[in-house]
Design a protein around this motif. Structure first.
Motif, PDB file in Angstrom:
ATOM      1  N   TYR A 475       0.837  -1.195   0.000  1.00 42.46           N
ATOM      2  CA  TYR A 475       0.000   0.000   0.000  1.00 42.46           C
ATOM      3  C   TYR A 475       0.877   1.252   0.000  1.00 42.46           C
ATOM      4  O   TYR A 475       2.080   1.190   0.276  1.00 42.46           O
ATOM      5  CB  TYR A 475      -0.955  -0.014   1.190  1.00 42.46           C
ATOM      6  N   LYS A 476       0.256   2.376  -0.290  1.00 38.33           N
ATOM      7  CA  LYS A 476       0.970   3.645  -0.370  1.00 38.33           C
ATOM      8  C   LYS A 476       0.678   4.460   0.882  1.00 38.33           C
ATOM      9  O   LYS A 476      -0.412   4.972   1.054  1.00 38.33           O
ATOM     10  CB  LYS A 476       0.534   4.415  -1.617  1.00 38.33           C
ATOM     11  N   PRO A 477       1.643   4.588   1.788  1.00 44.43           N
ATOM     12  CA  PRO A 477       1.414   5.422   2.977  1.00 44.43           C
ATOM     13  C   PRO A 477       1.447   6.899   2.628  1.00 44.43           C
ATOM     14  O   PRO A 477       1.860   7.292   1.532  1.00 44.43           O
ATOM     15  CB  PRO A 477       2.580   5.045   3.885  1.00 44.43           C
ATOM     16  N   LEU A 478       1.017   7.719   3.561  1.00 39.74           N
ATOM     17  CA  LEU A 478       1.097   9.161   3.366  1.00 39.74           C
ATOM     18  C   LEU A 478       2.557   9.607   3.350  1.00 39.74           C
ATOM     19  O   LEU A 478       3.410   8.992   4.012  1.00 39.74           O
ATOM     20  CB  LEU A 478       0.351   9.882   4.485  1.00 39.74           C
ATOM     21  N   PRO A 482       5.783   7.037   9.153  1.00 37.18           N
ATOM     22  CA  PRO A 482       6.821   6.150   9.693  1.00 37.18           C
ATOM     23  C   PRO A 482       6.835   4.779   9.016  1.00 37.18           C
ATOM     24  O   PRO A 482       7.794   4.026   9.184  1.00 37.18           O
ATOM     25  CB  PRO A 482       6.432   6.021  11.171  1.00 37.18           C
ATOM     26  N   ILE A 483       5.786   4.467   8.262  1.00 34.50           N
ATOM     27  CA  ILE A 483       5.772   3.224   7.486  1.00 34.50           C
ATOM     28  C   ILE A 483       6.427   3.523   6.142  1.00 34.50           C
ATOM     29  O   ILE A 483       5.915   4.323   5.356  1.00 34.50           O
ATOM     30  CB  ILE A 483       4.331   2.729   7.262  1.00 34.50           C
ATOM     31  N   CYS A 500      -5.209  -1.270   9.658  1.00 32.76           N
ATOM     32  CA  CYS A 500      -5.809  -0.041  10.196  1.00 32.76           C
ATOM     33  C   CYS A 500      -5.269   1.210   9.516  1.00 32.76           C
ATOM     34  O   CYS A 500      -5.486   2.332  10.004  1.00 32.76           O
ATOM     35  CB  CYS A 500      -5.566   0.047  11.697  1.00 32.76           C
ATOM     36  N   ASP A 501      -4.569   1.030   8.410  1.00 31.36           N
ATOM     37  CA  ASP A 501      -4.090   2.171   7.617  1.00 31.36           C
ATOM     38  C   ASP A 501      -4.459   1.954   6.155  1.00 31.36           C
ATOM     39  O   ASP A 501      -3.682   2.232   5.247  1.00 31.36           O
ATOM     40  CB  ASP A 501      -2.580   2.337   7.775  1.00 31.36           C
ATOM     41  N   TYR A 502      -5.672   1.460   5.934  1.00 26.12           N
ATOM     42  CA  TYR A 502      -6.141   1.109   4.600  1.00 26.12           C
ATOM     43  C   TYR A 502      -6.289   2.374   3.743  1.00 26.12           C
ATOM     44  O   TYR A 502      -6.982   3.325   4.132  1.00 26.12           O
ATOM     45  CB  TYR A 502      -7.476   0.384   4.697  1.00 26.12           C
ATOM     46  N   ALA A 503      -5.647   2.410   2.608  1.00 28.91           N
ATOM     47  CA  ALA A 503      -5.784   3.484   1.611  1.00 28.91           C
ATOM     48  C   ALA A 503      -5.798   4.866   2.250  1.00 28.91           C
ATOM     49  O   ALA A 503      -6.735   5.644   2.050  1.00 28.91           O
ATOM     50  CB  ALA A 503      -7.062   3.268   0.794  1.00 28.91           C
ATOM     51  N   PRO A 547      -3.289   1.263  13.909  1.00 29.75           N
ATOM     52  CA  PRO A 547      -3.447   2.668  13.519  1.00 29.75           C
ATOM     53  C   PRO A 547      -2.115   3.411  13.527  1.00 29.75           C
ATOM     54  O   PRO A 547      -1.288   3.229  14.422  1.00 29.75           O
ATOM     55  CB  PRO A 547      -4.395   3.219  14.587  1.00 29.75           C
ATOM     56  N   VAL A 548      -1.928   4.235  12.506  1.00 27.00           N
ATOM     57  CA  VAL A 548      -0.698   5.014  12.365  1.00 27.00           C
ATOM     58  C   VAL A 548      -0.991   6.439  12.818  1.00 27.00           C
ATOM     59  O   VAL A 548      -1.693   7.199  12.136  1.00 27.00           O
ATOM     60  CB  VAL A 548      -0.196   4.990  10.905  1.00 27.00           C
ATOM     61  N   ALA A 549      -0.494   6.813  13.978  1.00 23.78           N
ATOM     62  CA  ALA A 549      -0.827   8.103  14.584  1.00 23.78           C
ATOM     63  C   ALA A 549      -0.449   9.271  13.678  1.00 23.78           C
ATOM     64  O   ALA A 549      -1.109  10.312  13.691  1.00 23.78           O
ATOM     65  CB  ALA A 549      -0.130   8.232  15.940  1.00 23.78           C
ATOM     66  N   PHE A 550       0.590   9.105  12.883  1.00 20.72           N
ATOM     67  CA  PHE A 550       1.034  10.156  11.967  1.00 20.72           C
ATOM     68  C   PHE A 550      -0.082  10.624  11.042  1.00 20.72           C
ATOM     69  O   PHE A 550      -0.131  11.794  10.651  1.00 20.72           O
ATOM     70  CB  PHE A 550       2.210   9.626  11.149  1.00 20.72           C
TER      71      PHE A 550
END
Length: 609
Positions: A475-478, A482-483, A500-503, A547-550
């Motif tokens: 997947y493409k993180p923001l 940190p991922i 928990c960081d889907y799309a 979940p990615v807090a960032f």
């Protein structure tokens, strides 16, 4: 354009239906019951209580209304060039030129059946061309005989003619939900609103309803092209993922009371929010009433194949569904709904097989899925459209799943929450593993936009003779996450995926941290397939991305909770391609593995990260 408001009595009906659904009791012990049985045993007793509610079948008066008595005439079919899957051309079946339209005859038969107090509307053997929706009414069972093949028109215009709400140039539309947001849109092919004791049934899998999603119209376009055009031409812009000039240049044009900060958050840094697929959820975030969210003509949101809203005592049984324009079955805010022995054969874009949304007391029994997207995807509203509450008390059992993005999936649209879901005795067959593999089997997905809660999910006794996809789909993180990019195969490759960081790049507003907890999986047996490198079952056994807090962009601090209280017991995940890293974990707590075998090694450990 004349914009009509939704009848407030109809909206009241939906609110009342939602309240009644939320109040339904389940005939099984609550989890808090004391005694010798473990909490998991009590959970499965609750599941049996849900199944027991369907022991008494729905009853319809013993009278038939044959559509031929109301003027329906069968037609011949021919083979034409079209899409057999989203990216695959081939020969597809369609009515021959000059086929008689059976819309009026079927509508008249349903009206007569309803007026008589109910019964069965019979569609006999043969090919039937229907240029408009089949709209079910209370106490009516629309039944397809053995060998009956209903071809719904592939012309979108035929589903903007008969809706209850006259929206001027946009057409006569119906109350609908598109990817879990309320709107006025093209009618689904089979539709019901606020009805009780209804059924769509077939004699066997030769009883077919066909959405013709891949059959081109005269201009060369098919329903599936609206996902995103793959060919150049004058209609290249006519797709859900491209900016629609019919949408306003500022969200303030339809929501003038928004602050500058709200507008900046909703619109983001470019005009992607003006694509139809993003404009609708933006209307929800802006608090624009559903009556003013008008799509239909001039927009590119494909309708679901079968969509029931605010209905109770619903039966779907014994037929085959082909080539849906969009989601195949989408009940919304329904109670006591069962789908049995249905074959779902639709490989188009977003061809989820069964998507119950904000429903209570649902049984999925003995179905076979061959889907272009998730086989089952449980939903519960998106953005601010959570008025119907959670989806809860769902049992999925004795099913077969072949192609699809996910097998049993919870999310991603789950802002209203999902709880008390039970899946057992399922074969994730993955029969097309070499050419069109099942991406992941047990899948949970949410993000900082969808939020909501996902809890009390139980899975047991499932087999995967051919594993799942052997290749990760990253997947493409923001930007700045940190991922790292290209690091996590959260969309394909794992047997169990909690994402928990889907799309995250799909949503400008990311202000609702999700909660994922109390997940229990046991008895998963994963087989290997032969590859040039030896027997392999998957890419990784487990992918748990919390979940990615960032990603959070709310104006107030929020608690970002990890995935927590997960047990995985008595499972054998075969031999992953990435056996050196059998799992990926991020922001998880108390994930307990007991007697879990991966690549021949038994794991008894607790994971946290």
């Amino acid at each position: 354009m004349t914009i009509t408001t939704i009848n407030p009595q109809r909206r009241s009906l939906l609110r009342a239906a939602s309240a009644s659904v939320a109040g339904l009791s389940v005939g099984a012990p609550a989890l808090a019951t004391t005694g010798q049985a473990s909490a998991i045993d009590q959970a499965w007793a609750r599941a049996q209580g849900i199944v027991d509610q369907f022991k008494t079948p729905l009853v319809f008066p013993q009278r038939d209304f044959n559509i031929t008595a109301y003027g329906a005439k069968p037609c011949k079919s021919i083979m034409v060039a079209g899409y057999v899957a989203h990216h695959e051309m081939g020969q597809v079946s369609t009515p021959a030129p000059g086929a008689s339209d059976c819309y009026a005859a079927i509508a008249a038969a349903i009206a007569a059946c309803s007026a008589a107090g109910g019964g069965r509307v019979l569609i006999p053997a043969g090919n039937w061309f229907v240029k408009g929706p089949i709209v079910l009414k209370s106490n009516v069972n629309v039944h397809l005989a053995k060998g009956a093949h209903v071809y719904f028109s592939n012309d979108p215009e035929d589903f903007a003619k008969y809706g209850e709400y006259d929206c001027g140039a946009n057409g006569k539309l119906v109350i609908s939900r598109w990817q879990s947001n309320d709107c006025l849109n093209y009618s689904p092919m089979v539709y019901a609103y606020g009805q009780t004791n209804i059924a769509l049934t077939g004699e066997d899998w030769t009883s077919i309803i066909d959405g013709q999603g891949g059959v081109p119209q005269a201009n060369g376009d098919a329903w599936w092209d609206w996902k995103g055009k793959r060919k150049a031409g004058p209609r290249q812009h006519q797709a859900q993922n491209l900016v629609n000039p019919n949408n306003p240049k500022s969200i303030r044009d339809v929501a003038p009371g928004l602050s500058d900060a709200q507008v900046a958050l909703m619109e983001g840094k470019d005009d992607k929010w003006r694509t139809d697929e993003a404009y609708l959820p933006t209307l929800s975030e802006a608090g624009v009433p559903a009556a003013q969210r008008i799509f239909g003509r001039g927009h590119w949101l494909r309708p679901c194949m079968v969509e029931f809203i605010g209905c109770s005592n619903v039966l779907l049984q014994g037929y085959q569904l082909n080539a849906a324009p969009f989601w195949q079955h989408h009940p919304v805010n329904c109670s006591k709904l069962e789908i049995r022995q249905v074959l779902m054969e639709s490989l188009g874009p977003n061809s989820d097989g069964f998507d119950p949304e904000a429903c209570n007391t649902v049984l999925v029994e003995g179905c076979t899925f061959n889907s272009g997207d998730d086989c089952i995807a449980i939903k519960a509203g998106k953005n601010l459209d959570t008025q119907f509450g959670p989806t809860q008390n769902v049992v999925i059992q004795n099913c077969v799943m072949n192609s699809g993005h996910g097998g049993v999936t919870l999310g991603s649209e789950m802002s209203g929450g999902i709880q008390h879901v039970y899946a057992q005795n399922i074969e994730f067959r993955n029969a097309h593993w070499a050419t069109d593999p099942l991406n992941t089997a047990i899948r949970m997905k949410t993000n900082m936009n969808r939020g909501g809660f996902l809890r009390h999910f139980y899975v047991r006794n499932v087999t995967m003779p051919n594993g799942v996809s052997l290749k990760p789909l990253v997947y493409k993180p923001l930007p700045g996450s940190p991922i790292p990019p290209n690091a996590v195969g959260s969309s394909a490759g794992a047997v169990v995926t909690i994402d928990c960081d889907y799309a995250p790049t799909a949503d400008n507003v990311r202000t609702r941290p999700p909660i994922v907890e109390n997940i229990h999986i046991s008895g998963v047996k994963v087989g290997n397939v032969q590859t040039k490198d030896g027997p392999r079952s998957c890419y990784q056994a487990l992918l748990l991305l919390g979940p990615v807090a960032f990603d959070y962009n709310g104006d107030k601090p929020a608690e970002i909770l990890p995935i927590r209280d997960v047990t995985i017991t008595d499972c054998d995940f075969g031999t992953p391609v990435n056996a050196a890293q059998p799992w990926f974990i991020y922001n998880v707590r108390n994930v307990k593995l007991t007697n879990v075998t991966i690549a021949g090694k038994v794991h008894d450990t607790t994971l946290s990260a």
